[in-house]
Design a protein around this motif. Structure first.
Motif, mmCIF file in Angstrom:
data_model
loop_
_atom_site.group_PDB
_atom_site.id
_atom_site.type_symbol
_atom_site.label_atom_id
_atom_site.label_comp_id
_atom_site.label_asym_id
_atom_site.label_seq_id
_atom_site.Cartn_x
_atom_site.Cartn_y
_atom_site.Cartn_z
ATOM 1 N N PRO A 79 0.807 -1.226 0.000
ATOM 2 C CA PRO A 79 0.000 0.000 0.000
ATOM 3 C C PRO A 79 0.846 1.285 0.000
ATOM 4 C CG PRO A 79 -0.939 -1.577 1.536
ATOM 5 C CD PRO A 79 0.395 -2.134 1.092
ATOM 6 N N THR A 80 2.009 1.252 0.654
ATOM 7 C CA THR A 80 2.901 2.417 0.638
ATOM 8 C C THR A 80 3.443 2.651 -0.767
ATOM 9 O OG1 THR A 80 3.535 2.155 2.951
ATOM 10 C CG2 THR A 80 5.065 3.369 1.554
ATOM 11 N N ILE A 81 3.882 1.593 -1.417
ATOM 12 C CA ILE A 81 4.412 1.711 -2.776
ATOM 13 C C ILE A 81 3.322 2.182 -3.725
ATOM 14 C CG2 ILE A 81 5.411 0.420 -4.707
ATOM 15 C CD1 ILE A 81 6.882 -1.280 -2.514
ATOM 16 N N ASP A 82 2.114 1.644 -3.574
ATOM 17 C CA ASP A 82 0.988 2.095 -4.401
ATOM 18 C C ASP A 82 0.698 3.577 -4.183
ATOM 19 O OD1 ASP A 82 0.649 -0.425 -5.504
ATOM 20 O OD2 ASP A 82 -0.965 -0.991 -4.120
ATOM 21 N N THR A 83 0.759 4.017 -2.935
ATOM 22 C CA THR A 83 0.531 5.433 -2.636
ATOM 23 C C THR A 83 1.591 6.295 -3.309
ATOM 24 O OG1 THR A 83 -0.560 4.942 -0.539
ATOM 25 C CG2 THR A 83 0.364 7.155 -0.781
ATOM 26 N N CYS A 84 2.844 5.874 -3.253
ATOM 27 C CA CYS A 84 3.921 6.623 -3.915
ATOM 28 C C CYS A 84 3.659 6.728 -5.410
ATOM 29 C CB CYS A 84 5.266 5.947 -3.663
ATOM 30 S SG CYS A 84 5.806 6.021 -1.947
ATOM 31 N N ALA A 85 3.251 5.633 -6.019
ATOM 32 C CA ALA A 85 2.947 5.645 -7.450
ATOM 33 C C ALA A 85 1.771 6.573 -7.748
ATOM 34 C CB ALA A 85 2.650 4.226 -7.932
ATOM 35 N N ASN A 86 0.752 6.536 -6.910
ATOM 36 C CA ASN A 86 -0.419 7.390 -7.119
ATOM 37 C C ASN A 86 -0.081 8.875 -6.978
ATOM 38 O OD1 ASN A 86 -2.044 5.161 -7.584
ATOM 39 N ND2 ASN A 86 -2.746 5.032 -5.470
ATOM 40 N N VAL A 87 0.709 9.215 -5.969
ATOM 41 C CA VAL A 87 1.103 10.613 -5.782
ATOM 42 C C VAL A 87 1.979 11.062 -6.955
ATOM 43 C CG1 VAL A 87 2.395 12.234 -4.321
ATOM 44 C CG2 VAL A 87 0.878 10.546 -3.272
ATOM 45 N N SER A 88 2.879 10.202 -7.390
ATOM 46 C CA SER A 88 3.730 10.537 -8.534
ATOM 47 C C SER A 88 2.891 10.787 -9.775
ATOM 48 C CB SER A 88 4.736 9.413 -8.795
ATOM 49 O OG SER A 88 5.607 9.276 -7.694
ATOM 50 N N GLU A 89 1.912 9.954 -9.990
ATOM 51 C CA GLU A 89 1.018 10.134 -11.136
ATOM 52 C C GLU A 89 0.236 11.445 -11.015
ATOM 53 O OE1 GLU A 89 -2.831 7.868 -13.005
ATOM 54 O OE2 GLU A 89 -1.170 6.629 -12.295
ATOM 55 N N LYS A 90 -0.266 11.726 -9.826
ATOM 56 C CA LYS A 90 -1.026 12.961 -9.589
ATOM 57 C C LYS A 90 -0.182 14.197 -9.927
ATOM 58 C CE LYS A 90 -3.075 15.634 -5.814
ATOM 59 N NZ LYS A 90 -3.331 15.666 -4.379
ATOM 60 N N TRP A 91 1.099 14.154 -9.595
ATOM 61 C CA TRP A 91 2.011 15.266 -9.852
ATOM 62 C C TRP A 91 2.655 15.163 -11.232
ATOM 63 C CZ3 TRP A 91 3.221 19.656 -7.075
ATOM 64 C CH2 TRP A 91 2.585 19.775 -5.843
ATOM 65 N N ASN A 92 2.287 14.155 -11.999
ATOM 66 C CA ASN A 92 2.848 13.934 -13.347
ATOM 67 C C ASN A 92 4.374 13.780 -13.282
ATOM 68 O OD1 ASN A 92 2.515 13.521 -16.092
ATOM 69 N ND2 ASN A 92 2.925 15.657 -16.576
ATOM 70 N N LYS A 93 4.822 12.977 -12.329
ATOM 71 C CA LYS A 93 6.236 12.745 -12.122
ATOM 72 C C LYS A 93 6.619 11.360 -12.610
ATOM 73 C CE LYS A 93 6.907 16.707 -10.159
ATOM 74 N NZ LYS A 93 7.819 17.730 -10.699
ATOM 75 N N LYS A 94 7.913 11.117 -12.691
ATOM 76 C CA LYS A 94 8.420 9.841 -13.175
ATOM 77 C C LYS A 94 7.979 8.710 -12.248
ATOM 78 C CE LYS A 94 12.526 11.841 -15.292
ATOM 79 N NZ LYS A 94 12.120 11.795 -16.661
ATOM 80 N N ASN A 95 7.570 7.610 -12.867
ATOM 81 C CA ASN A 95 7.140 6.441 -12.122
ATOM 82 C C ASN A 95 7.638 5.227 -12.871
ATOM 83 O OD1 ASN A 95 5.917 4.373 -10.791
ATOM 84 N ND2 ASN A 95 3.831 5.109 -11.060
ATOM 85 N N ASP A 96 8.720 4.637 -12.383
ATOM 86 C CA ASP A 96 9.272 3.445 -13.021
ATOM 87 C C ASP A 96 8.778 2.185 -12.324
ATOM 88 O OD1 ASP A 96 10.672 4.939 -14.871
ATOM 89 O OD2 ASP A 96 12.366 5.194 -13.533
ATOM 90 N N GLY A 97 7.675 2.325 -11.569
ATOM 91 C CA GLY A 97 7.151 1.334 -10.710
ATOM 92 C C GLY A 97 6.784 0.041 -11.180
#
Length: 108
Positions: free
Chosen positions: A90-108
């Motif tokens: 859930p922490t990793i998913d949250t990081c990916a979601n926040v990155s997506e929200k900010w339109n940031k890099k996500n190599d997840g």
């Protein structure tokens, strides 16, 4: 391949000097964990201000409180923030979601 310089255990001013020396040879500038711990989010902000055209990595190594920490890093100008691989899913998913929200890099 991307070349990254990691800035740790120096002042923000010293980090900027070191990054300027490395700038022509690197793609990413990492604001290291110890730099962030000693000088706070301001270190990310100042590095991004000095290098607006470089990818700035905030090596915060989040393991919990992901939404708050990733948001702070992105507000300060980071392009990438890091999460510990041993973090709960859930922490990793949250990081990916926040990155997506900010339109940031996500190599997840």
């Amino acid at each position: 391949m991307k070349i990254q310089v990691a800035l740790d255990r120096v002042t923000i001013e010293e980090a900027i000097i070191l990054a300027k020396l490395a700038e022509p040879s690197v793609d990413w500038i990492e604001v290291g964990t110890s730099l962030i711990k000693e000088y706070g989010i301001e270190s990310i902000y100042k590095i991004k201000q000095a290098f607006p055209h470089k990818t700035i990595v905030a090596d915060i190594k989040t393991i919990d409180n992901a939404e708050y920490e990733f948001t702070m890093c992105y507000q300060a100008g980071a392009d990438i923030a890091t999460v510990m691989g041993v973090s709960p899913l859930p922490t990793i998913d949250t990081c990916a979601n926040v990155s997506e929200k900010w339109n940031k890099k996500n190599d997840g």
